[in-house]
Write a protein that holds these residues in place. Sequence first.
Motif, PDB file in Angstrom:
ATOM      1  N   SER A  26       0.788  -1.234   0.000  1.00  0.00           N
ATOM      2  CA  SER A  26       0.000   0.000   0.000  1.00  0.00           C
ATOM      3  C   SER A  26       0.821   1.286   0.000  1.00  0.00           C
ATOM      4  O   SER A  26       0.417   2.275  -0.631  1.00  0.00           O
ATOM      5  N   LEU A  27       1.970   1.316   0.684  1.00  0.00           N
ATOM      6  CA  LEU A  27       2.774   2.545   0.702  1.00  0.00           C
ATOM      7  C   LEU A  27       3.242   2.952  -0.698  1.00  0.00           C
ATOM      8  O   LEU A  27       3.119   4.127  -1.068  1.00  0.00           O
ATOM      9  N   PRO A  28       3.793   2.043  -1.522  1.00  0.00           N
ATOM     10  CA  PRO A  28       4.194   2.468  -2.872  1.00  0.00           C
ATOM     11  C   PRO A  28       3.036   3.061  -3.680  1.00  0.00           C
ATOM     12  O   PRO A  28       3.223   4.019  -4.433  1.00  0.00           O
ATOM     13  N   THR A  29       1.836   2.518  -3.513  1.00  0.00           N
ATOM     14  CA  THR A  29       0.675   3.076  -4.209  1.00  0.00           C
ATOM     15  C   THR A  29       0.383   4.489  -3.729  1.00  0.00           C
ATOM     16  O   THR A  29       0.088   5.388  -4.532  1.00  0.00           O
ATOM     17  N   ALA A  30       0.479   4.700  -2.410  1.00  0.00           N
ATOM     18  CA  ALA A  30       0.261   6.046  -1.872  1.00  0.00           C
ATOM     19  C   ALA A  30       1.337   7.015  -2.352  1.00  0.00           C
ATOM     20  O   ALA A  30       1.048   8.181  -2.661  1.00  0.00           O
ATOM     21  N   ASP A 251      -4.557   0.626   4.014  1.00  0.00           N
ATOM     22  CA  ASP A 251      -5.192   0.815   2.718  1.00  0.00           C
ATOM     23  C   ASP A 251      -6.698   0.863   2.946  1.00  0.00           C
ATOM     24  O   ASP A 251      -7.347  -0.165   3.118  1.00  0.00           O
ATOM     25  N   ASP A 252      -7.254   2.071   2.957  1.00  0.00           N
ATOM     26  CA  ASP A 252      -8.668   2.206   3.291  1.00  0.00           C
ATOM     27  C   ASP A 252      -9.590   1.915   2.114  1.00  0.00           C
ATOM     28  O   ASP A 252     -10.800   2.095   2.221  1.00  0.00           O
ATOM     29  N   THR A 253      -9.023   1.454   1.009  1.00  0.00           N
ATOM     30  CA  THR A 253      -9.883   0.897  -0.035  1.00  0.00           C
ATOM     31  C   THR A 253     -10.111  -0.593   0.202  1.00  0.00           C
ATOM     32  O   THR A 253     -11.137  -1.140  -0.191  1.00  0.00           O
ATOM     33  N   ILE A 254      -9.145  -1.244   0.855  1.00  0.00           N
ATOM     34  CA  ILE A 254      -9.285  -2.664   1.189  1.00  0.00           C
ATOM     35  C   ILE A 254      -9.967  -2.839   2.541  1.00  0.00           C
ATOM     36  O   ILE A 254     -10.846  -3.684   2.703  1.00  0.00           O
ATOM     37  N   TRP A 255      -9.564  -2.012   3.511  1.00  0.00           N
ATOM     38  CA  TRP A 255     -10.110  -2.108   4.866  1.00  0.00           C
ATOM     39  C   TRP A 255     -11.106  -0.973   5.078  1.00  0.00           C
ATOM     40  O   TRP A 255     -10.780   0.067   5.655  1.00  0.00           O
ATOM     41  N   ASN A 256     -12.314  -1.189   4.607  1.00  0.00           N
ATOM     42  CA  ASN A 256     -13.372  -0.185   4.705  1.00  0.00           C
ATOM     43  C   ASN A 256     -14.705  -0.922   4.876  1.00  0.00           C
ATOM     44  O   ASN A 256     -15.168  -1.586   3.951  1.00  0.00           O
ATOM     45  N   PRO A 257     -15.316  -0.842   6.052  1.00  0.00           N
ATOM     46  CA  PRO A 257     -16.550  -1.609   6.281  1.00  0.00           C
ATOM     47  C   PRO A 257     -17.710  -1.178   5.383  1.00  0.00           C
ATOM     48  O   PRO A 257     -18.671  -1.934   5.224  1.00  0.00           O
ATOM     49  N   LEU A 361     -11.816 -14.311   6.112  1.00  0.00           N
ATOM     50  CA  LEU A 361     -12.215 -14.475   7.509  1.00  0.00           C
ATOM     51  C   LEU A 361     -11.636 -13.374   8.385  1.00  0.00           C
ATOM     52  O   LEU A 361     -12.267 -12.944   9.357  1.00  0.00           O
ATOM     53  N   SER A 362     -10.435 -12.893   8.046  1.00  0.00           N
ATOM     54  CA  SER A 362      -9.849 -11.775   8.795  1.00  0.00           C
ATOM     55  C   SER A 362     -10.778 -10.566   8.763  1.00  0.00           C
ATOM     56  O   SER A 362     -11.023  -9.916   9.794  1.00  0.00           O
ATOM     57  N   HIS A 363     -11.303 -10.264   7.597  1.00  0.00           N
ATOM     58  CA  HIS A 363     -12.225  -9.131   7.464  1.00  0.00           C
ATOM     59  C   HIS A 363     -13.514  -9.394   8.243  1.00  0.00           C
ATOM     60  O   HIS A 363     -14.071  -8.484   8.887  1.00  0.00           O
ATOM     61  N   GLN A 364     -13.990 -10.619   8.183  1.00  0.00           N
ATOM     62  CA  GLN A 364     -15.244 -10.961   8.870  1.00  0.00           C
ATOM     63  C   GLN A 364     -15.087 -10.906  10.382  1.00  0.00           C
ATOM     64  O   GLN A 364     -16.016 -10.499  11.099  1.00  0.00           O
ATOM     65  N   ILE A 365     -13.917 -11.280  10.885  1.00  0.00           N
ATOM     66  CA  ILE A 365     -13.657 -11.179  12.326  1.00  0.00           C
ATOM     67  C   ILE A 365     -13.583  -9.721  12.743  1.00  0.00           C
ATOM     68  O   ILE A 365     -14.122  -9.321  13.781  1.00  0.00           O
ATOM     69  N   GLU A 366     -12.902  -8.899  11.952  1.00  0.00           N
ATOM     70  CA  GLU A 366     -12.816  -7.472  12.285  1.00  0.00           C
ATOM     71  C   GLU A 366     -14.205  -6.838  12.338  1.00  0.00           C
ATOM     72  O   GLU A 366     -14.493  -6.023  13.214  1.00  0.00           O
TER      73      GLU A 366
END
Length: 487
Positions: A26-30, A251-257, A361-366
Motif C-alpha cells: 500500500s505505501l508504494p501506491t500512496a 489501505d482504506d480501499t481494502i479495509w473499509n466496512p 475471515l480476517s475481514h469478517q472477524i474485524e
Amino acid sequence: MSKVLYVSSEAFPLIKTGGLADVAGSLPTALKGLEEDVRILLPAYPEVMQQVKKARPLASGTYYNLDVTLLEAQMPGSEVTTWLVQCPAAFDRPGGPYMDSNGQPWHDNALRFAIFCKVAVDIALNRLNLDWQPDIMHGNDWQSGLVPALLHSHKQRPATVFTVHNLAYQGLFDYQTFLDLELPAGLWQLDGLEFHGQMSFIKGGLVFADRINTVSPTYAQEILQAEYGYGLDGLLQHRQERLTGILNGIDDTIWNPATDPHLKARYDQDHLDSKLLNKAALQKQLDLPVDATPPLIGMISRMVEQKGLDIILQAMPRILALPVQLVILGTGEIRYEMKLAEWARRHPERLKVIIGYNEPLSHQIEAGSDLFLMPSAFEPCGLNQLYSLRYGTLPIVRNVGGLADTVVDANKKNINKALANGFVVAKQSPASLLATLKRAVKLYAQNDSWRQLQLTAMNGDFSWQASAGHYIDLYQQALADRDKAMV
C-alpha cells in the motif's frame, strides 16, 4: 519527484506473512499517488508468479553461479510497476518465503537474500541497463539489509532509506556464511556486519543507510533501550540523529466496512447497527451461539510470544468464565496452536480457534467482533488495531510501540473528552489483562457510551496519505545526507 525502488521480501496481495506485506502493498501506491516514481522489487516466489500476468524479462545475469532473470509485471489492482527477481534455485520452492513446510528457516536463506540484495544493488548502480536508475533505495527489514552496506562505498549511488518493521528478526548467520557469500572483507567488523561473532544482515541497514526509520514514533524510542533493542540499542543510540518513526497507514480501499466485499452487511458510522448482522453471521459461520448479548472478542495474530499468547493462555480459565465469546485466527509456534486448540475443544460454545491464514475471515472477524485482543509484549506498529478502529471494533492493547500511538484508553477522563477509542492493559500480566477485559465487558453493556467509543474509533484517520508525505520528507533528508557524505 523522486525515483524510488522499494525493496521488500513480501507484498500484499502477492505474498504475505505479516505486516510488512501490507505496508509494501500500500505505501508504494500512496507514494505514486503523490507523484513519486515508484517501483517495487520482490522475489519471484511461486505464489507471486501464479498471480502476476504477462511478466516480461528485463535483464538477466549470474549470481553465485545461479541464473537470475529480472521480470517486470504489474501489482494486481495497482498501477505500481513490480520487478521480480526470478531465481528458481533460490525462490521456486514449496513452503513459505522464509521457512519450509516444517516451520524451519530455509537452510540457504543467507544465499537467497544475498542474491536478492545484489540484484537491487545492480539496479541502483544502473548495471542492468534498465534506462531507470533510482534516486532512493528503500529497504525493509533484514532481507534487504545488505543493500545499504554494498552501496555505501560507491560514489554515484542513490540515497538509502532502511525501515525496521521488527528488530527481533535480524538475519543472523555464521562467519563461514559471510565468507561463502564473498562479501567485501571490510564489512566484517564491529562497525559493519559483525555481531558477536555472527553476520547480521540487519546491521547492513542500521550501520550504512543514510536514514533509518521504524513504523511508529514510540517504537523508534523504544529500540534505543536494552529491553527492546535486541543488542543493537547501542548502535541505534549512536545513529539516533538519523532515526525517526513514521506510523504505518492502512489501505482504506481494502479495509473499509462500507465497501468490504467479504462482509455479510456493509456499514459506516451512520449505519452502525448493521455491524450486528456481521456479528450474527460470524457466530453462525463458526458454530457459536448466535447472541448479541455477550461481547465477541476477535484476535488475528501470529502465534508467537511477542503477541501476548502466554498471558492469554494463563488467563484463559478466567477469560472463559466471563460472559464473552472469543475467536482466534492465526498460525505460529506449535505449542501455542496446540494449547489454544485444546481450550477450544473443551469450550466449543465460548472459544473458536482457526489455525491458518484466511484473508476473507480476517475481514469478517474485524467486522463481527465487538473487541479486538492484541496484548503484545512489543509492537513496532501493528496494523490490526488500525483495522479494528476502522471497523468500530475496540482494541484491547498494551501501551507499547504503535499501539501506544494509536489507542487511547477508555478511562473516565478520556471518555468525557471523547478521546477514548479502546482499552489499554496496564501491565504484561494475566491479572492486568483480565482486569482490562472486565472493564471492557462492563462498558459494553452501556449502549450509549459504547456507541460513542465506536464513533471515536471510526472517525480516526489512519490512511496512508499523511504517512506517505512523511516518507517523501524522509527521502529528501536521505538525499541531503548522501550528498554531504559524497563531498
